[in-house]
Design a protein around this motif. Structure first.
Motif, PDB file in Angstrom:
ATOM      1  N   PHE A 296       0.724  -1.143   0.080  1.00  0.00           N
ATOM      2  CA  PHE A 296       0.011  -0.106   0.080  1.00  0.00           C
ATOM      3  C   PHE A 296       0.629   1.287  -0.017  1.00  0.00           C
ATOM      4  CE2 PHE A 296      -2.239   3.503   2.205  1.00  0.00           C
ATOM      5  CZ  PHE A 296      -3.678   3.322   1.290  1.00  0.00           C
ATOM      6  N   ASN A 297       1.794   1.397   0.646  1.00  0.00           N
ATOM      7  CA  ASN A 297       2.888   2.422   0.681  1.00  0.00           C
ATOM      8  C   ASN A 297       3.403   2.582  -0.674  1.00  0.00           C
ATOM      9  OD1 ASN A 297       2.702   3.196   3.396  1.00  0.00           O
ATOM     10  ND2 ASN A 297       4.412   1.659   3.919  1.00  0.00           N
ATOM     11  N   ASN A 298       3.742   1.699  -1.647  1.00  0.00           N
ATOM     12  CA  ASN A 298       4.222   1.647  -2.701  1.00  0.00           C
ATOM     13  C   ASN A 298       3.216   2.042  -3.925  1.00  0.00           C
ATOM     14  OD1 ASN A 298       7.085   1.721  -2.394  1.00  0.00           O
ATOM     15  ND2 ASN A 298       6.726  -0.506  -1.556  1.00  0.00           N
ATOM     16  N   PHE A 299       2.098   1.740  -3.577  1.00  0.00           N
ATOM     17  CA  PHE A 299       1.020   1.622  -4.717  1.00  0.00           C
ATOM     18  C   PHE A 299      -0.313   2.295  -4.163  1.00  0.00           C
ATOM     19  CE2 PHE A 299       3.735  -1.879  -6.066  1.00  0.00           C
ATOM     20  CZ  PHE A 299       3.809  -1.565  -7.394  1.00  0.00           C
ATOM     21  N   PHE A 539      10.602   9.816  15.068  1.00  0.00           N
ATOM     22  CA  PHE A 539       9.936  10.889  15.649  1.00  0.00           C
ATOM     23  C   PHE A 539       9.199  11.737  14.705  1.00  0.00           C
ATOM     24  CE2 PHE A 539      13.101   9.915  19.010  1.00  0.00           C
ATOM     25  CZ  PHE A 539      12.475  10.333  19.954  1.00  0.00           C
ATOM     26  N   SER A 540       8.938  11.184  13.330  1.00  0.00           N
ATOM     27  CA  SER A 540       8.258  12.071  12.279  1.00  0.00           C
ATOM     28  C   SER A 540       6.901  10.968  12.245  1.00  0.00           C
ATOM     29  CB  SER A 540       8.876  11.795  10.990  1.00  0.00           C
ATOM     30  OG  SER A 540       9.994  12.741  11.116  1.00  0.00           O
ATOM     31  N   PRO A 541       5.688  11.820  12.065  1.00  0.00           N
ATOM     32  CA  PRO A 541       4.482  11.122  11.905  1.00  0.00           C
ATOM     33  C   PRO A 541       4.278  10.215  10.692  1.00  0.00           C
ATOM     34  CG  PRO A 541       4.287  13.490  12.477  1.00  0.00           C
ATOM     35  CD  PRO A 541       5.408  13.345  12.040  1.00  0.00           C
ATOM     36  N   PRO A 542       3.758   9.102  10.781  1.00  0.00           N
ATOM     37  CA  PRO A 542       3.651   8.191   9.579  1.00  0.00           C
ATOM     38  C   PRO A 542       3.318   8.693   8.111  1.00  0.00           C
ATOM     39  CG  PRO A 542       2.805   7.225  11.545  1.00  0.00           C
ATOM     40  CD  PRO A 542       3.213   8.650  11.791  1.00  0.00           C
ATOM     41  N   LEU A 543       2.231   9.688   8.369  1.00  0.00           N
ATOM     42  CA  LEU A 543       1.505  10.155   7.169  1.00  0.00           C
ATOM     43  C   LEU A 543       2.692  11.078   6.332  1.00  0.00           C
ATOM     44  CD1 LEU A 543      -0.630  10.849   5.235  1.00  0.00           C
ATOM     45  CD2 LEU A 543      -1.519  12.522   6.930  1.00  0.00           C
ATOM     46  N   TYR A 544       3.203  12.185   7.284  1.00  0.00           N
ATOM     47  CA  TYR A 544       4.006  13.148   6.674  1.00  0.00           C
ATOM     48  C   TYR A 544       5.476  12.681   6.205  1.00  0.00           C
ATOM     49  CZ  TYR A 544       0.506  16.168   8.593  1.00  0.00           C
ATOM     50  OH  TYR A 544      -0.931  16.742   9.113  1.00  0.00           O
ATOM     51  N   PHE A 548       5.037  13.210   0.788  1.00  0.00           N
ATOM     52  CA  PHE A 548       5.355  14.525   0.800  1.00  0.00           C
ATOM     53  C   PHE A 548       4.207  15.566   0.448  1.00  0.00           C
ATOM     54  CE2 PHE A 548       6.550  18.492  -1.515  1.00  0.00           C
ATOM     55  CZ  PHE A 548       7.541  19.039  -0.323  1.00  0.00           C
ATOM     56  N   ILE A 549       3.950  16.258   1.504  1.00  0.00           N
ATOM     57  CA  ILE A 549       2.852  17.147   1.390  1.00  0.00           C
ATOM     58  C   ILE A 549       3.322  18.515   1.550  1.00  0.00           C
ATOM     59  CG2 ILE A 549       1.015  18.004   2.625  1.00  0.00           C
ATOM     60  CD1 ILE A 549       0.446  15.433   3.727  1.00  0.00           C
ATOM     61  N   ASN A 557       7.862  16.799   9.909  1.00  0.00           N
ATOM     62  CA  ASN A 557       8.790  15.927  10.157  1.00  0.00           C
ATOM     63  C   ASN A 557       9.995  16.515  10.919  1.00  0.00           C
ATOM     64  OD1 ASN A 557       7.529  13.821   8.545  1.00  0.00           O
ATOM     65  ND2 ASN A 557       7.990  14.729   6.745  1.00  0.00           N
ATOM     66  N   VAL A 558      10.605  15.398  11.738  1.00  0.00           N
ATOM     67  CA  VAL A 558      11.867  15.785  12.217  1.00  0.00           C
ATOM     68  C   VAL A 558      13.098  15.002  11.458  1.00  0.00           C
ATOM     69  CG1 VAL A 558      13.110  15.391  14.391  1.00  0.00           C
ATOM     70  CG2 VAL A 558      10.587  15.514  14.553  1.00  0.00           C
TER      71      VAL A 558
END
Length: 570
Positions: A296-299, A539-544, A548-549, A557-558
């Motif tokens: 799912f991450n890749n497609f 330490f970075s949220p999974p979505l961000y 790339f937003i 992100n950290v």
């Protein structure tokens, strides 16, 4: 007297009277052909080759290294063959001989001329090999796209082409120096030949993908191979047998030249992992949902649609059965089989990546069929029209999300390769310099990024207790050596760490915001000469961190700093 009617002679442009596999002639199109039947012009070679060529070039030049196995089991042996220096893993010890030198030699066909052309600039040799990998991907994927176009029409082929170009999975896997990527090329090519009804060639390519690439990918080739044998048994069997015997014999011969004993690395690998039970669990185990999350991450939603391919078969059977069903079926077979294995790696899914694109594209192309009434073409007109409009919207959403992930990974994790490139500008350190790496050993981008003035790269003890790669030992025989410090139980060797840190000329470290000191923090001994941001995954949220937003990616992100230090000499 009975009346008879004359029937016209079939024209060359007419479709065959009965075809077991749905073709583009069964699909209504817009342009009238010579025989009065509506037909559609298939997609030519130029567009797929041009589009794939641009994206694979971008991948070759910007792709990060996703797995240390790619470096130590493939880039390093290639570097040793070219320059007589590099790291060796226990799999390449002649005692175990689990890795095929035939696969490495195939890439040396490009690496050797590139090393002559670019002389001491080894970084260019690295990218020359990557461009070769990209060219293989362009060729095989283009065959698949053109075959889809000729069999099922331009729309399905165009959707597949877009996903092969822009989905994150294909972007990264297409230029990775891994046997699973080679098997991915072979699956694309074999599927294309199968759809073009070149069954002997499909079986031959499948054999090459298994023997020269990854032996365990045989499961993903079985549907195409079995169906090809059913259609043209004699030709397909002879082609597959000849290819298999030739490659196996060549593999044994090449392995003898390097391991200096008669052995088959293909057989050794299978025995180690299957017959002997294997010890892959020593390198980590994952849960059964690992591959679903990874795919799912890749497609993104493209993977969800690919899984729904079976669901649309009742309404799209005429279009897709049996041809496309045979091509897409390895997605389900491979996912089920690999999910049952305890040791999981993202690269293990590479072989089915092109098929995920085909399956998802077929579902998108079939959106209007969900609402179309086969007995009344005018029924549900609004819903059918809406579904048609929805197709490019859904495809665009998938591609935008994929590009977002690609951009995030390339910009978040490219620091190791870029930092090691800085070494070539510090040759004033003198010959025999030592580059030291601690916990960042697994992000080492290969010896292609180590200039010739550097005498050696050494690992520092930062708490890792597994077995690390050690340099090929020419004194013991190089590729034919069986060093006593290697074992197949992932037990650390007492020779793998440098004890005297004072011998280090350069130091590579990732500095994160953690409550413990790093070696490079002692500025009285070390001078930072390069520092690039590196995404702090923990330490970075999974979505961000995954996508790339704009603006939010930098803000939410950290980041740590990937640093290269040079020792201060008093």
């Amino acid at each position: 007297m009975a009346l008879t009617t004359r029937q016209r002679r079939p024209l060359p442009s007419d479709p065959p009277p009965s075809s077991p596999i749905y073709t583009k002639y069964d699909k209504p199109s817009r342009r009238l052909g010579d025989g009065g039947r509506e037909e559609e012009k298939s997609l030519g070679w130029f567009v797929p080759v041009f589009a794939l060529g641009m994206l694979r070039y971008m991948s070759a030049t910007t792709n990060i290294i996703h797995d240390c196995d790619e470096v130590f089991n493939y880039w390093e042996p290639l570097h040793y063959l070219l320059y007589k220096s590099g790291f060796q893993t226990w799999e390449y010890s002649s005692e175990f001989a689990l890795r095929s030198y035939l696969y490495i030699l195939f890439h040396e066909l490009v690496g050797r001329p590139a090393s002559w052309l670019f002389a001491e600039d080894k970084v260019r040799v690295f990218y020359a090999v990557r461009l070769f990998l990209g060219l293989l991907s362009v060729t095989t994927d283009a065959v698949l796209v053109v075959a889809l176009s000729r069999k099922y029409g331009r729309r399905l082929a165009s959707y597949t082409l877009a996903m092969l170009c822009l989905t994150s999975g294909c972007f990264f896997a297409s230029t990775s120096f891994l046997p699973s990527s080679f098997s991915m090329y072979a699956i694309s090519l074999a599927s294309g030949f199968f759809l073009l009804e070149k069954y002997a060639m499909a079986v031959a390519v499948s054999a090459a993908g298994v023997i020269l690439g990854w032996p365990f990918s045989i499961l993903a080739f079985l549907p195409v191979v079995f169906y090809s044998l059913a259609r043209r048994f004699k030709q397909a069997f002879l082609a597959g047998a000849a290819t298999s015997v030739t490659l196996l014999a060549l593999s044994v011969f090449v392995d003898y030249q390097y391991y200096r004993r008669w052995t088959s690395s293909v057989l050794n690998l299978v025995v180690y992992n299957v017959v002997g039970g294997g010890e892959s669990h020593l390198y980590g185990i994952e849960g059964p949902l690992y591959y679903l999350r990874n795919a799912f991450n890749n497609f993104n939603f493209g993977f969800v649609l690919a899984l729904l391919f079976v669901g649309i078969l009742p309404i799209a059977r005429k279009k897709y059965a049996p041809g496309l069903v045979v091509v897409v079926s390895p997605v389900y077979i491979w996912l089920l089989f690999m999910s049952m294995q305890p040791h999981k790696e993202e690269r293990f899914l590479y072989p089915i990546y092109p098929l995920i694109c085909v399956a998802a594209s077929a579902v998108i192309e079939s959106f209007p069929d969900i609402f179309r009434d086969k007995y009344d073409p005018n029924a549900n007109f609004v819903m059918v029209t809406t579904a048609k409009v929805l197709r490019p919207f859904v495809l665009g959403l998938i591609l935008c999300a994929s590009h977002s992930r690609t951009f995030s990974l390339v910009n978040g994790y490219a620091a190791p390769i870029e930092v090691y490139k800085i070494l070539q500008h510090h040759d004033d350190a003198g010959p025999g310099s030592v580059v030291c790496v601690g916990s960042e050993w697994h992000r080492y981008p290969s010896s292609f990024f180590i200039p010739n003035y550097v005498g050696e790269v050494r690992w520092l003890d930062d708490g890792f207790r597994g077995l690390l790669p050690l340099p090929f030992n020419s004194t013991l025989g190089g590729t034919s050596a069986a060093p006593s410090y290697f074992n197949n139980e992932n037990k650390a060797s007492d020779q793998q760490f440098l004890q005297d840190v004072e011998a280090c000329t350069f130091l590579v470290e990732l500095q994160l915001n953690r409550p413990y000191p790093s070696r490079g923090s002692d500025l009285s001994k070390w001078e930072p000469i390069a520092a690039l941001p590196y995404l702090d995954r923990e330490f970075s949220p999974p979505l961000y961190r995954s996508f790339f937003i704009p603006y939010l990616w930098q803000q939410r992100n950290v980041f740590g700093l990937y640093k290269l230090f040079r020792r201060i000499r008093n």
